[in-house]
Design a protein around this motif. Structure first.
Motif, PDB file in Angstrom:
ATOM      1  N   SER A   1       0.864  -1.163   0.000  1.00 36.18           N
ATOM      2  CA  SER A   1       0.000   0.000   0.000  1.00 36.18           C
ATOM      3  C   SER A   1       0.909   1.224   0.000  1.00 36.18           C
ATOM      4  CB  SER A   1      -0.895  -0.016   1.237  1.00 36.18           C
ATOM      5  OG  SER A   1      -1.675   1.153   1.259  1.00 36.18           O
ATOM      6  N   TYR A   2       0.853   1.986  -1.082  1.00 36.42           N
ATOM      7  CA  TYR A   2       1.811   3.061  -1.320  1.00 36.42           C
ATOM      8  C   TYR A   2       1.078   4.388  -1.324  1.00 36.42           C
ATOM      9  CZ  TYR A   2       5.862   5.289  -3.558  1.00 36.42           C
ATOM     10  OH  TYR A   2       6.952   6.082  -3.840  1.00 36.42           O
ATOM     11  N   GLY A   3       1.553   5.328  -0.541  1.00 38.08           N
ATOM     12  CA  GLY A   3       0.881   6.622  -0.439  1.00 38.08           C
ATOM     13  C   GLY A   3       1.570   7.693  -1.257  1.00 38.08           C
ATOM     14  N   ILE A   4       0.796   8.658  -1.724  1.00 38.87           N
ATOM     15  CA  ILE A   4       1.362   9.855  -2.344  1.00 38.87           C
ATOM     16  C   ILE A   4       0.758  11.058  -1.631  1.00 38.87           C
ATOM     17  CG2 ILE A   4       1.654  11.220  -4.440  1.00 38.87           C
ATOM     18  CD1 ILE A   4       1.340   8.715  -6.092  1.00 38.87           C
ATOM     19  N   VAL A   5       1.626  11.904  -1.076  1.00 36.43           N
ATOM     20  CA  VAL A   5       1.153  13.098  -0.390  1.00 36.43           C
ATOM     21  C   VAL A   5       1.855  14.329  -0.977  1.00 36.43           C
ATOM     22  CG1 VAL A   5       0.745  11.852   1.776  1.00 36.43           C
ATOM     23  CG2 VAL A   5       2.913  13.033   1.438  1.00 36.43           C
TER      24      VAL A   5
ATOM     25  N   ALA B   1       9.214  14.291  -7.142  1.00 32.25           N
ATOM     26  CA  ALA B   1       9.339  13.520  -5.909  1.00 32.25           C
ATOM     27  C   ALA B   1      10.320  14.244  -4.995  1.00 32.25           C
ATOM     28  CB  ALA B   1       9.859  12.127  -6.227  1.00 32.25           C
ATOM     29  N   VAL B   2       9.895  14.485  -3.759  1.00 33.23           N
ATOM     30  CA  VAL B   2      10.767  15.159  -2.797  1.00 33.23           C
ATOM     31  C   VAL B   2      11.512  14.127  -1.961  1.00 33.23           C
ATOM     32  CG1 VAL B   2      10.821  16.668  -0.775  1.00 33.23           C
ATOM     33  CG2 VAL B   2       9.310  17.200  -2.690  1.00 33.23           C
ATOM     34  N   GLU B   3      10.765  13.189  -1.400  1.00 30.26           N
ATOM     35  CA  GLU B   3      11.405  12.101  -0.666  1.00 30.26           C
ATOM     36  C   GLU B   3      10.415  10.967  -0.474  1.00 30.26           C
ATOM     37  OE1 GLU B   3      12.431  12.701   3.538  1.00 30.26           O
ATOM     38  OE2 GLU B   3      11.302  14.574   3.463  1.00 30.26           O
ATOM     39  N   GLU B   4      10.965   9.812  -0.160  1.00 30.30           N
ATOM     40  CA  GLU B   4      10.148   8.643   0.106  1.00 30.30           C
ATOM     41  C   GLU B   4      10.362   8.270   1.567  1.00 30.30           C
ATOM     42  OE1 GLU B   4       9.177   5.266  -3.115  1.00 30.30           O
ATOM     43  OE2 GLU B   4      11.053   4.958  -2.050  1.00 30.30           O
ATOM     44  N   LEU B   5       9.269   7.978   2.261  1.00 35.17           N
ATOM     45  CA  LEU B   5       9.355   7.631   3.682  1.00 35.17           C
ATOM     46  C   LEU B   5       8.631   6.317   3.923  1.00 35.17           C
ATOM     47  CD1 LEU B   5       8.206  11.021   5.289  1.00 35.17           C
ATOM     48  CD2 LEU B   5      10.551  10.209   5.122  1.00 35.17           C
ATOM     49  N   THR B   6       9.078   5.578   4.924  1.00 33.63           N
ATOM     50  CA  THR B   6       8.295   4.420   5.363  1.00 33.63           C
ATOM     51  C   THR B   6       7.313   4.906   6.424  1.00 33.63           C
ATOM     52  OG1 THR B   6       9.787   3.922   7.173  1.00 33.63           O
ATOM     53  CG2 THR B   6      10.283   2.891   5.042  1.00 33.63           C
ATOM     54  N   ARG B   7       6.361   4.041   6.747  1.00 36.60           N
ATOM     55  CA  ARG B   7       5.408   4.389   7.794  1.00 36.60           C
ATOM     56  C   ARG B   7       6.140   4.676   9.113  1.00 36.60           C
ATOM     57  NH1 ARG B   7       0.218   1.228   8.410  1.00 36.60           N
ATOM     58  NH2 ARG B   7       1.415  -0.222   7.176  1.00 36.60           N
TER      59      ARG B   7
ATOM     60  N   ARG C   1       8.442  10.834  12.682  1.00 29.00           N
ATOM     61  CA  ARG C   1       8.627  12.178  12.110  1.00 29.00           C
ATOM     62  C   ARG C   1      10.040  12.368  11.576  1.00 29.00           C
ATOM     63  NH1 ARG C   1       4.774  16.719  13.813  1.00 29.00           N
ATOM     64  NH2 ARG C   1       2.907  15.536  14.237  1.00 29.00           N
ATOM     65  N   ALA C   2      10.552  11.307  10.962  1.00 30.48           N
ATOM     66  CA  ALA C   2      11.933  11.326  10.471  1.00 30.48           C
ATOM     67  C   ALA C   2      11.988  11.819   9.032  1.00 30.48           C
ATOM     68  CB  ALA C   2      12.540   9.930  10.580  1.00 30.48           C
ATOM     69  N   ALA C   3      11.458  13.009   8.803  1.00 23.72           N
ATOM     70  CA  ALA C   3      11.518  13.589   7.460  1.00 23.72           C
ATOM     71  C   ALA C   3      12.887  14.211   7.241  1.00 23.72           C
ATOM     72  CB  ALA C   3      10.431  14.643   7.314  1.00 23.72           C
TER      73      ALA C   3
ATOM     74  N   LEU D   1       5.326   8.588  -0.819  1.00 22.64           N
ATOM     75  CA  LEU D   1       6.132   9.505  -1.600  1.00 22.64           C
ATOM     76  C   LEU D   1       5.612  10.912  -1.334  1.00 22.64           C
ATOM     77  CD1 LEU D   1       8.240   9.640  -3.979  1.00 22.64           C
ATOM     78  CD2 LEU D   1       6.248   9.884  -5.472  1.00 22.64           C
ATOM     79  N   VAL D   2       6.522  11.821  -1.072  1.00 25.49           N
ATOM     80  CA  VAL D   2       6.143  13.216  -0.893  1.00 25.49           C
ATOM     81  C   VAL D   2       6.416  13.936  -2.209  1.00 25.49           C
ATOM     82  CG1 VAL D   2       6.533  15.326   0.429  1.00 25.49           C
ATOM     83  CG2 VAL D   2       6.783  13.092   1.543  1.00 25.49           C
ATOM     84  N   MET D   3       5.408  14.635  -2.721  1.00 25.20           N
ATOM     85  CA  MET D   3       5.539  15.368  -3.994  1.00 25.20           C
ATOM     86  C   MET D   3       5.427  16.860  -3.784  1.00 25.20           C
ATOM     87  SD  MET D   3       3.370  13.344  -6.918  1.00 25.20           S
ATOM     88  CE  MET D   3       3.853  14.505  -8.205  1.00 25.20           C
ATOM     89  N   GLN D   4       6.173  17.589  -4.609  1.00 26.67           N
ATOM     90  CA  GLN D   4       6.057  19.051  -4.639  1.00 26.67           C
ATOM     91  C   GLN D   4       6.352  19.511  -6.060  1.00 26.67           C
ATOM     92  OE1 GLN D   4       9.125  21.278  -2.622  1.00 26.67           O
ATOM     93  NE2 GLN D   4       7.736  22.948  -2.116  1.00 26.67           N
ATOM     94  N   HIS D   5       5.539  20.398  -6.583  1.00 23.55           N
ATOM     95  CA  HIS D   5       5.728  20.922  -7.942  1.00 23.55           C
ATOM     96  C   HIS D   5       5.971  19.809  -8.963  1.00 23.55           C
ATOM     97  CE1 HIS D   5       5.850  24.605  -5.823  1.00 23.55           C
ATOM     98  NE2 HIS D   5       7.109  24.546  -5.452  1.00 23.55           N
TER      99      HIS D   5
END
Ligand SMILES: Nc1ncnc2c1ncn2[C@@H]1O[C@H](COP(=O)(O)OP(=O)(O)OP(=O)(O)O)[C@@H](O)[C@H]1O
Ligand SMILES: [Mg+2]
Length: 252
Positions: free
Chosen positions: A33-37, A217-223, A229-231, A210-214
């Protein structure tokens, strides 16, 4: 299951180009299950639409089950991939009964055991036979979204693309629909790509995100990263802070 390599999507409107997705790559494993925010306008929906062949792809490739997707998505594609949209009011035709909504994909795909499949699909999303001949206006928002989920799953796809599937719903109904989606994923071994602006939803539902901006891809994080909060970027940290209701201790 799904690999996106260097995806570029460019909309042209009145001579102006909007680069909605720029060089985006991601890979989703079977059963994941893969998220995009990302903030509004960052290109999240466009990525899902590109997978479905509904966005002007100007570069890169999308590989599904090891095979690059052809330019046009055919009926076979929709056996494997289905989408649930944000707004259950807009995604169901107002003059089509639940029965018609669920019959259509079965008819297109040439299934003949439609009655049994519709009954089972309604059952699986927690709507009994009594809902079968209702119209969308005779359903609550949560019930409508359950119909949309039933429609997506009735063809037994492997990959389900969920674009803000609960953001139009009340918090309590939102949790119900998310729990339903989570249960169905585990029962059927489905793979999800879930777009949400709500990090609480994503941390509840997704293994990775996956964190997206403009459009990038900005960065990929695990749950686990998310919960700790390890961004690694300021952008993600700001998203975390801005995400109202983000309370790791009170997961939906
Ligand atoms: N059909 C279109 N024509 C022109 N531009 C578009 C079109 N669809 C999307 N865009 C533009 O592409 C960019 C990304 O849009 P997209 O809908 O993917 O964002 P999003 O991350 O899903 O935002 P939101 O969180 O608000 O749903 C935006 O700048 C948007 O204006
Ligand atoms: Mg969107």
């Amino acid at each position: 299951m799904l690999e996106i390599e260097n995806l570029e999507v460019t909309f042209s409107a009145r001579g102006q180009d909007v680069q909605a997705v720029r060089g985006l790559s991601l890979a989703v494993a079977p059963g994941e299950s893969y998220g995009i925010v990302g903030e509004s306008g960052s290109g999240k929906s466009t990525v899902l639409r590109a997978i479905c062949g509904l966005a002007p792809v100007t570069g890169g490739q999308i590989v599904l089950g090891g095979r690059p997707l052809p330019r046009r998505r055919d009926a076979a594609f929709y056996r494997h991939v289905q989408m649930v949209f944000q707004d259950p009011y807009a995604s169901l035709h107002p003059r089509h009964t639940v029965d018609a909504v669920l019959s259509e994909p079965l008819a297109i795909q040439g299934f003949d055991d439609r009655d049994a499949r519709i009954a089972r699909a309604l059952d699986e999303v927690g709507l009994g036979a009594g809902f079968r001949f209702r119209y969308p206006h005779q359903l609550s928002g949560g019930q409508r979204q359950r119909v949309a989920v039933a429609r997506a799953l009735i063809l037994e796809p492997e990959l389900v693309l969920l674009d803000e599937p609960t953001s139009a719903l009340d918090a309590s109904i939102q949790a119900e629909v998310l729990n339903l989606l989570d249960r169905l994923r585990h029962e059927r071994g489905l793979t999800y790509v879930l777009v949400s602006h709500d990090l609480a939803v994503v941390s509840h539902m997704c293994d990775r995100l996956l964190v997206m901006q403009h459009g990038q891809a900005v960065e990929e994080l695990t749950r686990a990263d998310l919960r700790a909060r390890a961004a690694t970027t300021d952008y993600t940290r700001r998203l975390l802070e801005a995400s109202e209701g983000y309370r790791p201790e009170t997961q939906p």
